[in-house]
Design an enzyme around this catalytic site. Structure first.
Site, PDB file in Angstrom:
ATOM      1  N   TYR A  29       0.832  -1.196   0.000  1.00  0.00           N
ATOM      2  CA  TYR A  29       0.000   0.000   0.000  1.00  0.00           C
ATOM      3  C   TYR A  29       0.875   1.258   0.000  1.00  0.00           C
ATOM      4  O   TYR A  29       0.644   2.180  -0.787  1.00  0.00           O
ATOM      5  CB  TYR A  29      -0.942  -0.021   1.217  1.00  0.00           C
ATOM      6  CG  TYR A  29      -1.744   1.244   1.389  1.00  0.00           C
ATOM      7  CD1 TYR A  29      -2.766   1.556   0.501  1.00  0.00           C
ATOM      8  CD2 TYR A  29      -1.462   2.132   2.417  1.00  0.00           C
ATOM      9  CE1 TYR A  29      -3.500   2.732   0.645  1.00  0.00           C
ATOM     10  CE2 TYR A  29      -2.185   3.303   2.574  1.00  0.00           C
ATOM     11  CZ  TYR A  29      -3.196   3.594   1.681  1.00  0.00           C
ATOM     12  OH  TYR A  29      -3.907   4.761   1.820  1.00  0.00           O
ATOM     13  N   GLU A  51     -12.092   4.914   4.181  1.00  0.00           N
ATOM     14  CA  GLU A  51     -11.659   5.847   5.226  1.00  0.00           C
ATOM     15  C   GLU A  51     -12.771   6.091   6.243  1.00  0.00           C
ATOM     16  O   GLU A  51     -12.510   6.189   7.440  1.00  0.00           O
ATOM     17  CB  GLU A  51     -11.184   7.179   4.623  1.00  0.00           C
ATOM     18  CG  GLU A  51      -9.953   7.075   3.758  1.00  0.00           C
ATOM     19  CD  GLU A  51      -8.657   6.788   4.503  1.00  0.00           C
ATOM     20  OE1 GLU A  51      -8.659   6.739   5.747  1.00  0.00           O
ATOM     21  OE2 GLU A  51      -7.636   6.594   3.825  1.00  0.00           O
ATOM     22  N   TRP A  59      -5.799   1.720  10.316  1.00  0.00           N
ATOM     23  CA  TRP A  59      -5.925   1.603   8.864  1.00  0.00           C
ATOM     24  C   TRP A  59      -5.657   0.177   8.400  1.00  0.00           C
ATOM     25  O   TRP A  59      -6.306  -0.315   7.491  1.00  0.00           O
ATOM     26  CB  TRP A  59      -4.995   2.602   8.180  1.00  0.00           C
ATOM     27  CG  TRP A  59      -5.057   2.538   6.690  1.00  0.00           C
ATOM     28  CD1 TRP A  59      -4.011   2.295   5.840  1.00  0.00           C
ATOM     29  CD2 TRP A  59      -6.201   2.703   5.842  1.00  0.00           C
ATOM     30  NE1 TRP A  59      -4.441   2.300   4.531  1.00  0.00           N
ATOM     31  CE2 TRP A  59      -5.796   2.551   4.515  1.00  0.00           C
ATOM     32  CE3 TRP A  59      -7.554   2.964   6.106  1.00  0.00           C
ATOM     33  CZ2 TRP A  59      -6.660   2.649   3.436  1.00  0.00           C
ATOM     34  CZ3 TRP A  59      -8.412   3.059   5.021  1.00  0.00           C
ATOM     35  CH2 TRP A  59      -7.976   2.908   3.718  1.00  0.00           C
TER      36      TRP A  59
END
Length: 193
Positions: A29, A51, A59
């Site tokens: 990522y 999000e 996350w």
């Protein structure tokens, strides 16, 4: 959302932001997506869903469920998500591939409807977001510090809240900006700046 941006050297002479750590998913990522400029509304909607789901969580928790979200939310097709029914909500509440939080699920459907409204008003969600950016351009952070918010994320989230968006405060908005390259917070000597 990364919380530290100190340097991390790896044995292959690549320098990464320290938050990427050693988790392969996080590294991928970091290297391939985070801070890379995106102007595609489909991807912007995907990160809006992800999000918003992250609120109050790490996350990596959401990143590990990304494929589950892709399946559960119609491959992030904004029109399909906006049309989700009460049956879809119940289906999602039983889907182990996502965070089963009713308020976040309802927010995703609500936000999809509002996203479409912004597309109609501005021509694209991308144009809307970049209308808040200095000279309509991304921000490249040359510091070793990662802020949690910015004046731009404050303004965007305030406007989105006024429009009825949920789970998209300034901190979540700033994370969205990082994820989609509206701001590049890679450390100055990161190999992926």
């Amino acid at each position: 959302m990364p919380t530290s941006n100190l340097e991390l050297k790896t044995s292959d002479s690549i320098t990464r932001c320290s938050w990427a750590g050693t988790d392969e998913l996080y590294i991928k990522y970091h290297d391939e997506e985070w801070g890379k400029e995106v102007h595609d509304d489909h991807t912007l909607f995907e990160f809006l869903i992800l999000e918003s789901a992250q609120a109050g969580l790490s996350w990596i928790t959401i990143l590990r469920r990304r494929e589950g979200y892709r399946k559960a939310f119609a491959n992030f097709d904004v029109e399909k998500v906006a049309a989700f029914t009460d049956e879809d909500i119940e289906r999602l509440m039983h889907d182990e591939g996502i965070i089963r939080n009713r308020l976040k699920i309802l927010a995703a459907i609500n936000n999809a409807k509002l996203f479409i409204g912004i597309q109609k008003e501005f021509g694209s969600f991308d144009k809307y977001l970049y209308s808040f950016m200095p000279n309509g351009k991304p921000i490249v952070n040359h510091s070793h510090k990662i802020p949690a918010t910015s004046p731009e994320s404050d303004a965007i989230s305030k406007d989105m809240k006024k429009r009825g968006f949920k789970f998209f405060g300034s901190t979540i908005c700033y994370a969205h900006m990082q994820a989609t390259g509206m701001v590049n917070d890679h450390i100055p000597d990161c190999s992926f700046k």
